[in-house]
Design a protein around this motif. Sequence first.
Motif, PDB file in Angstrom:
ATOM      1  N   TRP A   4      10.782 -10.052  11.369  1.00 28.35           N
ATOM      2  CA  TRP A   4       9.955  -8.873  11.125  1.00 28.35           C
ATOM      3  C   TRP A   4      10.742  -7.780  10.417  1.00 28.35           C
ATOM      4  CZ3 TRP A   4       8.170  -9.161  16.887  1.00 28.35           C
ATOM      5  CH2 TRP A   4       7.277 -10.218  17.024  1.00 28.35           C
ATOM      6  N   GLY A   5      11.999  -7.632  10.778  1.00 29.61           N
ATOM      7  CA  GLY A   5      12.834  -6.648  10.108  1.00 29.61           C
ATOM      8  C   GLY A   5      13.034  -6.976   8.640  1.00 29.61           C
ATOM      9  N   LEU A   6      13.242  -8.259   8.324  1.00 34.91           N
ATOM     10  CA  LEU A   6      13.403  -8.675   6.931  1.00 34.91           C
ATOM     11  C   LEU A   6      12.132  -8.404   6.139  1.00 34.91           C
ATOM     12  CD1 LEU A   6      15.155 -10.128   4.798  1.00 34.91           C
ATOM     13  CD2 LEU A   6      14.131 -12.286   5.576  1.00 34.91           C
ATOM     14  N   MET A   7      10.976  -8.620   6.746  1.00 32.50           N
ATOM     15  CA  MET A   7       9.705  -8.358   6.060  1.00 32.50           C
ATOM     16  C   MET A   7       9.575  -6.879   5.714  1.00 32.50           C
ATOM     17  SD  MET A   7       7.139 -10.745   8.357  1.00 32.50           S
ATOM     18  CE  MET A   7       5.713 -10.368   7.336  1.00 32.50           C
ATOM     19  N   ILE A   8       9.957  -6.022   6.653  1.00 27.63           N
ATOM     20  CA  ILE A   8       9.875  -4.580   6.394  1.00 27.63           C
ATOM     21  C   ILE A   8      10.878  -4.176   5.330  1.00 27.63           C
ATOM     22  CG2 ILE A   8      10.207  -2.296   7.408  1.00 27.63           C
ATOM     23  CD1 ILE A   8       9.252  -3.445  10.057  1.00 27.63           C
ATOM     24  N   GLY A   9      12.109  -4.681   5.443  1.00 24.57           N
ATOM     25  CA  GLY A   9      13.149  -4.309   4.499  1.00 24.57           C
ATOM     26  C   GLY A   9      12.848  -4.742   3.081  1.00 24.57           C
ATOM     27  N   SER A  10      12.308  -5.946   2.909  1.00 20.05           N
ATOM     28  CA  SER A  10      12.044  -6.455   1.565  1.00 20.05           C
ATOM     29  C   SER A  10      10.868  -5.752   0.898  1.00 20.05           C
ATOM     30  CB  SER A  10      11.794  -7.962   1.614  1.00 20.05           C
ATOM     31  OG  SER A  10      10.653  -8.255   2.412  1.00 20.05           O
ATOM     32  N   SER A  11       9.997  -5.131   1.688  1.00 22.47           N
ATOM     33  CA  SER A  11       8.796  -4.483   1.128  1.00 22.47           C
ATOM     34  C   SER A  11       8.830  -2.965   1.256  1.00 22.47           C
ATOM     35  CB  SER A  11       7.535  -5.028   1.817  1.00 22.47           C
ATOM     36  OG  SER A  11       7.424  -6.422   1.678  1.00 22.47           O
ATOM     37  N   ARG A  12       9.974  -2.415   1.636  1.00 21.09           N
ATOM     38  CA  ARG A  12      10.022  -0.971   1.897  1.00 21.09           C
ATOM     39  C   ARG A  12       9.717  -0.129   0.666  1.00 21.09           C
ATOM     40  NH1 ARG A  12      15.252  -2.866   1.756  1.00 21.09           N
ATOM     41  NH2 ARG A  12      16.701  -1.834   0.317  1.00 21.09           N
ATOM     42  N   SER A  13       9.977  -0.654  -0.532  1.00 21.77           N
ATOM     43  CA  SER A  13       9.731   0.123  -1.749  1.00 21.77           C
ATOM     44  C   SER A  13       8.247   0.250  -2.064  1.00 21.77           C
ATOM     45  CB  SER A  13      10.453  -0.516  -2.941  1.00 21.77           C
ATOM     46  OG  SER A  13      11.850  -0.579  -2.719  1.00 21.77           O
ATOM     47  N   TYR A  14       7.425  -0.561  -1.393  1.00 20.60           N
ATOM     48  CA  TYR A  14       5.993  -0.578  -1.703  1.00 20.60           C
ATOM     49  C   TYR A  14       5.151  -0.058  -0.545  1.00 20.60           C
ATOM     50  CZ  TYR A  14       8.038  -3.852  -5.030  1.00 20.60           C
ATOM     51  OH  TYR A  14       8.821  -4.438  -5.988  1.00 20.60           O
ATOM     52  N   ILE A  15       5.773   0.710   0.337  1.00 18.48           N
ATOM     53  CA  ILE A  15       5.079   1.127   1.553  1.00 18.48           C
ATOM     54  C   ILE A  15       3.875   2.020   1.256  1.00 18.48           C
ATOM     55  CG2 ILE A  15       6.623   3.110   1.879  1.00 18.48           C
ATOM     56  CD1 ILE A  15       6.340   2.642   4.905  1.00 18.48           C
ATOM     57  N   LEU A  16       3.948   2.808   0.192  1.00 23.06           N
ATOM     58  CA  LEU A  16       2.835   3.713  -0.122  1.00 23.06           C
ATOM     59  C   LEU A  16       1.715   3.006  -0.866  1.00 23.06           C
ATOM     60  CD1 LEU A  16       4.766   6.950  -1.178  1.00 23.06           C
ATOM     61  CD2 LEU A  16       3.727   6.398   1.020  1.00 23.06           C
ATOM     62  N   SER A  17       2.058   2.061  -1.726  1.00 26.42           N
ATOM     63  CA  SER A  17       1.035   1.395  -2.526  1.00 26.42           C
ATOM     64  C   SER A  17       0.486   0.137  -1.852  1.00 26.42           C
ATOM     65  CB  SER A  17       1.599   1.021  -3.905  1.00 26.42           C
ATOM     66  OG  SER A  17       2.735   0.171  -3.768  1.00 26.42           O
ATOM     67  N   SER A  18       1.316  -0.521  -1.050  1.00 21.88           N
ATOM     68  CA  SER A  18       0.895  -1.773  -0.397  1.00 21.88           C
ATOM     69  C   SER A  18       1.301  -1.714   1.079  1.00 21.88           C
ATOM     70  CB  SER A  18       1.545  -2.982  -1.088  1.00 21.88           C
ATOM     71  OG  SER A  18       1.260  -2.998  -2.473  1.00 21.88           O
ATOM     72  N   TRP A  19       0.589  -0.897   1.831  1.00 22.70           N
ATOM     73  CA  TRP A  19       0.945  -0.571   3.210  1.00 22.70           C
ATOM     74  C   TRP A  19       0.996  -1.787   4.126  1.00 22.70           C
ATOM     75  CZ3 TRP A  19      -2.775  -2.132   6.568  1.00 22.70           C
ATOM     76  CH2 TRP A  19      -4.063  -2.317   6.046  1.00 22.70           C
ATOM     77  N   TRP A  20       0.144  -2.792   3.836  1.00 24.32           N
ATOM     78  CA  TRP A  20       0.023  -3.931   4.746  1.00 24.32           C
ATOM     79  C   TRP A  20       1.313  -4.750   4.861  1.00 24.32           C
ATOM     80  CZ3 TRP A  20      -2.644  -3.142   0.195  1.00 24.32           C
ATOM     81  CH2 TRP A  20      -2.241  -3.899  -0.897  1.00 24.32           C
ATOM     82  N   ALA A  21       2.111  -4.779   3.804  1.00 25.64           N
ATOM     83  CA  ALA A  21       3.327  -5.590   3.817  1.00 25.64           C
ATOM     84  C   ALA A  21       4.362  -5.052   4.792  1.00 25.64           C
ATOM     85  CB  ALA A  21       3.922  -5.664   2.413  1.00 25.64           C
ATOM     86  N   VAL A  22       4.271  -3.770   5.111  1.00 24.00           N
ATOM     87  CA  VAL A  22       5.213  -3.132   6.031  1.00 24.00           C
ATOM     88  C   VAL A  22       4.560  -2.833   7.377  1.00 24.00           C
ATOM     89  CG1 VAL A  22       6.652  -1.092   6.409  1.00 24.00           C
ATOM     90  CG2 VAL A  22       6.570  -2.151   4.148  1.00 24.00           C
ATOM     91  N   THR A  23       3.308  -2.435   7.346  1.00 23.10           N
ATOM     92  CA  THR A  23       2.630  -1.971   8.556  1.00 23.10           C
ATOM     93  C   THR A  23       2.489  -3.075   9.599  1.00 23.10           C
ATOM     94  OG1 THR A  23       1.389  -0.313   7.317  1.00 23.10           O
ATOM     95  CG2 THR A  23       0.525  -0.952   9.472  1.00 23.10           C
ATOM     96  N   PHE A  24       2.059  -4.264   9.206  1.00 23.58           N
ATOM     97  CA  PHE A  24       1.804  -5.316  10.183  1.00 23.58           C
ATOM     98  C   PHE A  24       3.080  -5.804  10.885  1.00 23.58           C
ATOM     99  CE2 PHE A  24      -2.116  -5.888   7.498  1.00 23.58           C
ATOM    100  CZ  PHE A  24      -2.996  -5.431   8.463  1.00 23.58           C
ATOM    101  N   PRO A  25       4.163  -6.113  10.157  1.00 21.70           N
ATOM    102  CA  PRO A  25       5.398  -6.461  10.891  1.00 21.70           C
ATOM    103  C   PRO A  25       5.944  -5.278  11.681  1.00 21.70           C
ATOM    104  CG  PRO A  25       5.806  -6.360   8.529  1.00 21.70           C
ATOM    105  CD  PRO A  25       4.325  -6.312   8.704  1.00 21.70           C
ATOM    106  N   GLY A  26       5.750  -4.058  11.171  1.00 21.84           N
ATOM    107  CA  GLY A  26       6.184  -2.879  11.921  1.00 21.84           C
ATOM    108  C   GLY A  26       5.431  -2.744  13.224  1.00 21.84           C
ATOM    109  N   CYS A  27       4.134  -3.048  13.207  1.00 20.53           N
ATOM    110  CA  CYS A  27       3.340  -3.001  14.435  1.00 20.53           C
ATOM    111  C   CYS A  27       3.819  -4.031  15.447  1.00 20.53           C
ATOM    112  CB  CYS A  27       1.866  -3.231  14.114  1.00 20.53           C
ATOM    113  SG  CYS A  27       1.054  -1.835  13.305  1.00 20.53           S
ATOM    114  N   MET A  28       4.234  -5.195  14.969  1.00 24.98           N
ATOM    115  CA  MET A  28       4.737  -6.219  15.890  1.00 24.98           C
ATOM    116  C   MET A  28       6.029  -5.758  16.565  1.00 24.98           C
ATOM    117  SD  MET A  28       2.489  -8.524  15.946  1.00 24.98           S
ATOM    118  CE  MET A  28       3.418  -9.631  16.992  1.00 24.98           C
ATOM    119  N   ILE A  29       6.905  -5.119  15.813  1.00 20.47           N
ATOM    120  CA  ILE A  29       8.133  -4.587  16.412  1.00 20.47           C
ATOM    121  C   ILE A  29       7.785  -3.513  17.428  1.00 20.47           C
ATOM    122  CG2 ILE A  29      10.234  -3.262  15.950  1.00 20.47           C
ATOM    123  CD1 ILE A  29      10.430  -4.714  13.281  1.00 20.47           C
TER     124      ILE A  29
END
Length: 290
Positions: free
Chosen positions: A239-264
């Motif tokens: 889950w951490g790797l998913m957040i880290g690899s998509s952190r640059s797109y958190i504003l435009s593509s929230w789902w790539a970070v939000t869902f693994p972040g919710c699991m953590i």
Amino acid sequence: MSANSRPAHGEHPTREALRMFARSPVAVVGFALLGAIVALALLGPMLMPADPFDIVAAPLSPPSFQEALLGTDQQGRDVLTGIVHGGRATLAVGLSAALVSVLIGITVGAIAGFFGGTIDEILMRVTEFFQVLPALLFSMVLVTLFTPTLMTIALSIGAVSWTATARLTRAEFLKLKELDFVAAEHVIGAGKGRIIWGVILPNALPPLIVSATFAIGTAILFEASLSFLGLGDPNRMSWGLMIGSSRSYILSSWWAVTFPGCMIFLTVLAVSLIGDGLNDALNPKLRERR
């Protein structure tokens, strides 16, 4: 635990603690939530055997019933598959790092508290040294020095997060070693090793169990932080790797970070709720009041 701390009706302390834990709504919710997360991590990959690194759709596709239920990341990998498979790595690091942390902390604290004097002074100065170090920065250095794998990440987290357990163990040993049942062991000629590990430590376990529970949540957050900074194991989905690899797109593509972040968030919340429930259930004074 002495006989005086047993409930008035004579119920065994362990059974009484389990009963209190089961009666705590907070503890039950935490246990059920963590059980569901562990079941997802263990059984999910069997139900979704696809490789979490496979590209399944266009990069950063939003959640859709047609292609990817929770969307895709910047490389076109399925977020849902990543969450299902990434839970194993995240939980493995959390448990392993907490185990390393607790083992180091208990060993240092037990020796310092039992022997006292110069040994206590030296070990407490070492503990203070590690306590003032920036834990995240130190763990980053350790991971950087070795190849980032789940094992090295767990060891690095455990190596920087043991100080609280060491201080708690020392305090328990300083208190317990003065009691009559320990003096009786000295009188009958019991060795120091037996007194430390076989007599005092079992009586010091309740607060240490609670501390170990919270250490799991801390380790999971540590792993997420390291992965967010690009220091996770690139060959294992987490889950951490998913957040880290998509952190640059958190504003435009929230789902790539939000869902693994919710699991953590849910995992750490569940562990914290269980820790609170254990703290209440293993506290003999609170059991007597109730």
